[in-house]
Scaffold this motif. Sequence first.
Motif, PDB file in Angstrom:
ATOM      1  N   GLY A 173       0.851  -1.107   0.082  1.00 48.44           N
ATOM      2  CA  GLY A 173      -0.070  -0.031   0.075  1.00 48.44           C
ATOM      3  C   GLY A 173       0.766   1.311   0.051  1.00 48.44           C
ATOM      4  N   GLU A 174       2.038   1.118   0.922  1.00 46.77           N
ATOM      5  CA  GLU A 174       2.699   2.628   0.854  1.00 46.77           C
ATOM      6  C   GLU A 174       3.553   2.586  -0.504  1.00 46.77           C
ATOM      7  OE1 GLU A 174       6.235   4.289   3.856  1.00 46.77           O
ATOM      8  OE2 GLU A 174       5.416   2.229   3.982  1.00 46.77           O
ATOM      9  N   HIS A 175       3.716   1.740  -1.025  1.00 49.51           N
ATOM     10  CA  HIS A 175       4.478   1.583  -2.632  1.00 49.51           C
ATOM     11  C   HIS A 175       3.493   1.849  -3.695  1.00 49.51           C
ATOM     12  CE1 HIS A 175       7.586   0.923   0.505  1.00 49.51           C
ATOM     13  NE2 HIS A 175       8.504   1.644  -0.637  1.00 49.51           N
ATOM     14  N   GLY A 176       2.182   1.988  -3.640  1.00 46.17           N
ATOM     15  CA  GLY A 176       1.371   2.594  -4.628  1.00 46.17           C
ATOM     16  C   GLY A 176       0.806   1.150  -5.125  1.00 46.17           C
ATOM     17  N   GLY A 177       0.955   0.230  -4.556  1.00 46.92           N
ATOM     18  CA  GLY A 177       0.590  -1.365  -5.169  1.00 46.92           C
ATOM     19  C   GLY A 177      -0.716  -1.552  -4.807  1.00 46.92           C
ATOM     20  N   THR A 178      -1.290  -3.010  -4.926  1.00 48.68           N
ATOM     21  CA  THR A 178      -2.596  -3.400  -4.532  1.00 48.68           C
ATOM     22  C   THR A 178      -2.317  -4.858  -4.115  1.00 48.68           C
ATOM     23  OG1 THR A 178      -4.804  -3.799  -5.384  1.00 48.68           O
ATOM     24  CG2 THR A 178      -3.061  -4.339  -7.040  1.00 48.68           C
ATOM     25  N   ILE A 179      -3.493  -5.390  -3.657  1.00 49.05           N
ATOM     26  CA  ILE A 179      -3.377  -6.846  -3.009  1.00 49.05           C
ATOM     27  C   ILE A 179      -4.317  -7.647  -4.298  1.00 49.05           C
ATOM     28  CG2 ILE A 179      -4.269  -8.620  -1.183  1.00 49.05           C
ATOM     29  CD1 ILE A 179      -2.066  -6.500  -0.735  1.00 49.05           C
ATOM     30  N   CYS A 180      -4.080  -9.092  -4.411  1.00 50.69           N
ATOM     31  CA  CYS A 180      -4.931  -9.588  -5.382  1.00 50.69           C
ATOM     32  C   CYS A 180      -5.234 -11.004  -4.817  1.00 50.69           C
ATOM     33  CB  CYS A 180      -4.164  -9.798  -6.642  1.00 50.69           C
ATOM     34  SG  CYS A 180      -2.919 -11.144  -6.681  1.00 50.69           S
ATOM     35  N   THR A 181      -6.145 -11.462  -5.310  1.00 42.28           N
ATOM     36  CA  THR A 181      -6.656 -12.933  -4.896  1.00 42.28           C
ATOM     37  C   THR A 181      -6.348 -13.932  -6.159  1.00 42.28           C
ATOM     38  OG1 THR A 181      -9.007 -12.868  -5.805  1.00 42.28           O
ATOM     39  CG2 THR A 181      -8.567 -12.064  -3.416  1.00 42.28           C
ATOM     40  N   SER A 182      -6.449 -14.981  -6.097  1.00 43.77           N
ATOM     41  CA  SER A 182      -6.341 -16.048  -6.995  1.00 43.77           C
ATOM     42  C   SER A 182      -7.325 -15.852  -8.050  1.00 43.77           C
ATOM     43  CB  SER A 182      -6.078 -17.529  -6.624  1.00 43.77           C
ATOM     44  OG  SER A 182      -7.383 -17.797  -5.739  1.00 43.77           O
ATOM     45  N   SER A 183      -8.499 -15.157  -7.696  1.00 44.02           N
ATOM     46  CA  SER A 183      -9.518 -15.018  -8.535  1.00 44.02           C
ATOM     47  C   SER A 183      -9.319 -13.662  -9.298  1.00 44.02           C
ATOM     48  CB  SER A 183     -10.823 -14.770  -8.080  1.00 44.02           C
ATOM     49  OG  SER A 183     -11.051 -16.047  -7.175  1.00 44.02           O
ATOM     50  N   ASN A 184      -8.771 -12.554  -9.010  1.00 44.92           N
ATOM     51  CA  ASN A 184      -8.575 -11.437  -9.846  1.00 44.92           C
ATOM     52  C   ASN A 184      -7.279 -11.000  -9.993  1.00 44.92           C
ATOM     53  OD1 ASN A 184      -7.598 -10.289  -7.192  1.00 44.92           O
ATOM     54  ND2 ASN A 184      -9.380  -9.160  -6.715  1.00 44.92           N
ATOM     55  N   ALA A 185      -6.158 -12.003 -10.082  1.00 44.67           N
ATOM     56  CA  ALA A 185      -4.867 -11.488 -10.041  1.00 44.67           C
ATOM     57  C   ALA A 185      -4.447 -11.000 -11.538  1.00 44.67           C
ATOM     58  CB  ALA A 185      -3.867 -12.872  -9.828  1.00 44.67           C
ATOM     59  N   GLU A 186      -5.211 -11.429 -12.660  1.00 40.87           N
ATOM     60  CA  GLU A 186      -5.017 -10.836 -13.879  1.00 40.87           C
ATOM     61  C   GLU A 186      -5.447  -9.267 -13.957  1.00 40.87           C
ATOM     62  OE1 GLU A 186      -6.362 -11.346 -18.709  1.00 40.87           O
ATOM     63  OE2 GLU A 186      -7.150 -12.901 -17.297  1.00 40.87           O
ATOM     64  N   ARG A 187      -6.901  -9.072 -13.313  1.00 43.18           N
ATOM     65  CA  ARG A 187      -7.157  -7.653 -13.286  1.00 43.18           C
ATOM     66  C   ARG A 187      -6.253  -6.952 -12.536  1.00 43.18           C
ATOM     67  NH1 ARG A 187     -12.668  -7.452 -10.291  1.00 43.18           N
ATOM     68  NH2 ARG A 187     -12.149  -9.467  -9.983  1.00 43.18           N
ATOM     69  N   ALA A 188      -5.712  -7.350 -11.319  1.00 42.62           N
ATOM     70  CA  ALA A 188      -4.679  -6.651 -10.577  1.00 42.62           C
ATOM     71  C   ALA A 188      -3.387  -6.429 -11.424  1.00 42.62           C
ATOM     72  CB  ALA A 188      -4.574  -7.453  -9.199  1.00 42.62           C
ATOM     73  N   LEU A 189      -3.169  -7.312 -12.100  1.00 45.53           N
ATOM     74  CA  LEU A 189      -1.777  -7.233 -12.959  1.00 45.53           C
ATOM     75  C   LEU A 189      -2.015  -6.029 -14.079  1.00 45.53           C
ATOM     76  CD1 LEU A 189      -0.075 -10.483 -13.046  1.00 45.53           C
ATOM     77  CD2 LEU A 189       0.514  -8.586 -11.649  1.00 45.53           C
ATOM     78  N   ASP A 190      -3.390  -6.123 -14.568  1.00 37.25           N
ATOM     79  CA  ASP A 190      -3.521  -5.189 -15.678  1.00 37.25           C
ATOM     80  C   ASP A 190      -3.668  -3.866 -14.913  1.00 37.25           C
ATOM     81  OD1 ASP A 190      -3.877  -6.693 -17.974  1.00 37.25           O
ATOM     82  OD2 ASP A 190      -6.152  -7.082 -17.569  1.00 37.25           O
ATOM     83  N   TRP A 191      -4.291  -3.626 -13.824  1.00 36.14           N
ATOM     84  CA  TRP A 191      -4.072  -2.341 -12.982  1.00 36.14           C
ATOM     85  C   TRP A 191      -2.728  -1.868 -12.777  1.00 36.14           C
ATOM     86  CZ3 TRP A 191      -2.128  -1.030  -8.431  1.00 36.14           C
ATOM     87  CH2 TRP A 191      -2.560   0.331  -8.110  1.00 36.14           C
ATOM     88  N   ALA A 192      -1.714  -2.523 -12.567  1.00 36.61           N
ATOM     89  CA  ALA A 192      -0.520  -2.313 -12.037  1.00 36.61           C
ATOM     90  C   ALA A 192       0.334  -1.737 -13.263  1.00 36.61           C
ATOM     91  CB  ALA A 192       0.309  -3.475 -11.539  1.00 36.61           C
ATOM     92  N   PHE A 193       0.226  -2.499 -14.474  1.00 38.60           N
ATOM     93  CA  PHE A 193       0.993  -2.296 -15.528  1.00 38.60           C
ATOM     94  C   PHE A 193       0.368  -0.743 -16.220  1.00 38.60           C
ATOM     95  CE2 PHE A 193       1.999  -6.727 -15.847  1.00 38.60           C
ATOM     96  CZ  PHE A 193       3.291  -6.827 -15.770  1.00 38.60           C
ATOM     97  N   ALA A 194      -0.766  -0.556 -15.885  1.00 35.59           N
ATOM     98  CA  ALA A 194      -1.346   0.766 -16.303  1.00 35.59           C
ATOM     99  C   ALA A 194      -0.892   2.253 -15.575  1.00 35.59           C
ATOM    100  CB  ALA A 194      -2.945   0.726 -16.400  1.00 35.59           C
ATOM    101  N   GLN A 195      -0.289   1.688 -14.336  1.00 32.91           N
ATOM    102  CA  GLN A 195       0.068   2.915 -13.417  1.00 32.91           C
ATOM    103  C   GLN A 195       0.909   3.549 -14.185  1.00 32.91           C
ATOM    104  OE1 GLN A 195      -2.227   3.650 -10.945  1.00 32.91           O
ATOM    105  NE2 GLN A 195      -2.981   1.847 -12.269  1.00 32.91           N
ATOM    106  N   GLY A 196       1.915   2.854 -15.218  1.00 35.44           N
ATOM    107  CA  GLY A 196       2.862   3.911 -15.699  1.00 35.44           C
ATOM    108  C   GLY A 196       2.795   3.496 -17.295  1.00 35.44           C
ATOM    109  N   ASP A 197       4.088   3.837 -17.782  1.00 30.99           N
ATOM    110  CA  ASP A 197       4.502   3.679 -19.220  1.00 30.99           C
ATOM    111  C   ASP A 197       4.210   2.092 -19.455  1.00 30.99           C
ATOM    112  OD1 ASP A 197       5.037   3.414 -21.857  1.00 30.99           O
ATOM    113  OD2 ASP A 197       6.611   4.758 -21.778  1.00 30.99           O
ATOM    114  N   PRO A 198       3.185   1.533 -20.396  1.00 33.99           N
ATOM    115  CA  PRO A 198       2.888   0.265 -20.649  1.00 33.99           C
ATOM    116  C   PRO A 198       4.364  -0.447 -20.988  1.00 33.99           C
ATOM    117  CG  PRO A 198       1.042   1.346 -21.124  1.00 33.99           C
ATOM    118  CD  PRO A 198       2.163   2.468 -20.840  1.00 33.99           C
ATOM    119  N   ALA A 199       4.937   0.403 -21.591  1.00 35.05           N
ATOM    120  CA  ALA A 199       6.160  -0.208 -22.182  1.00 35.05           C
ATOM    121  C   ALA A 199       7.371  -0.610 -21.535  1.00 35.05           C
ATOM    122  CB  ALA A 199       6.820   0.755 -23.486  1.00 35.05           C
ATOM    123  N   THR A 200       7.248   0.243 -20.246  1.00 30.33           N
ATOM    124  CA  THR A 200       8.253  -0.118 -19.460  1.00 30.33           C
ATOM    125  C   THR A 200       7.807  -0.357 -17.800  1.00 30.33           C
ATOM    126  OG1 THR A 200       8.370   2.603 -18.875  1.00 30.33           O
ATOM    127  CG2 THR A 200       9.741   1.767 -20.237  1.00 30.33           C
TER     128      THR A 200
END
Length: 396
Positions: A173-200
């Motif tokens: 939480g302090e470093h701008g991230g999120t928690i995931c479950t085994s049900s929503n891990a893909e959505r969590a990763l999509d969100w995480a990669f969208a927080q910056g430049d998708p290329a990097t």
Amino acid sequence: MTTAQPLDVQPTPLALLLLGREADPRSERGVECPGDLPAPSDPDLVERARAAKAKLGDKVFVLGHHYQRDEVIEFADVTGDSFKLARDAAARPDAEYIVFCGVHFMAESADILTGDDQQVVLPDLAAGCSMADMATAEQVAECWDVLTEAGIAEQVVPVSYMNSSADIKAFTGEHGGTICTSSNAERALDWAFAQGDPATSKVLFLPDQHLGRNTAVRDMGMSLEDCVVYNPHKPNGGLTAEQLQNARMILWRGHCSVHGRFSLESVEDVRARIPGVNVLVHPECKHEVVEAADYVGSTEYIIKALEAAPAGSKWAIGTELNLVRRLANRFADQDKEIVFLDKTVCFCSTMNRIDLPHLVWTLESLAAGKTVNRIEVDPGTAAFAKLALERMLALP
């Protein structure tokens, strides 16, 4: 004659651990594979549990994780996976006591999500999780220093599995991230990669490498080369700065000690023994096991898949044995053949520390006005951990 003085005998840490009134956070718990569990507890304990629970009435709310043994599930007000149960606890603000029949990180999450006036209790403090134990706050802080020295920390978003300690959730939480479950891990990763430049953009996935790898490669189309494994027991995680810079997924070297036992040989063996069998596994299993399976999904997915399965179908399930046995018994009259994926019987040994004697002791203590084994997360940690959990709840 000299009068004997009373001995000031204090319980040793080991004695307290064996009694379930202390924890050992340094150990890798849950790795034993003891075979069959002991016989069900003394019937007198059943009556004592019923009496204590009845005396407490609405003051107590008992949560039972799917992996618990049947004699404990009998007294659960609700059953489910770790996050569902934590949310169920939060939805019962009038319950003074939340008795969590699960493991330590689950009770921490319940404490984070429930009110300050509620007390979360874990019947045995030694009921931990080997996976959660594989990532400590100190190790993760050192990892972040390594990422900083490699010049990529600003590009990295931490995503932590629900099966992690409150400290790791707070770091996330302090470093701008999120928690995931085994049900929503893909959505969590999509969100995480969208927080910056998708290329990097990069993700530091904690603490289960298998769920992170399976989600990235199987569900999101990445390659195995996009993933590196950070080993906290090696200098710089055992990785070069170049490897970190080229990676998209930085996977923590952690795993579930039960799901990690399943192998490709397990899948091949069950297919040979049971023609036409459907292999259904949890995404905490190794990548080669997931690739060889017919279906992959969370605990809730597994339950729903078997509910929808046609009569006469055959299933080999790669998850904890208590749940597999419960499902096999539940659907036996529908002519659904449900077996454990591996020929080696293996329970989650720490989950099974929550047995009927510990539950009776807990309920009777609460009924007598004494709170035992309370789980409390300090306010600072809880605030950042809750922030990470709220980001998960807000996922699209």
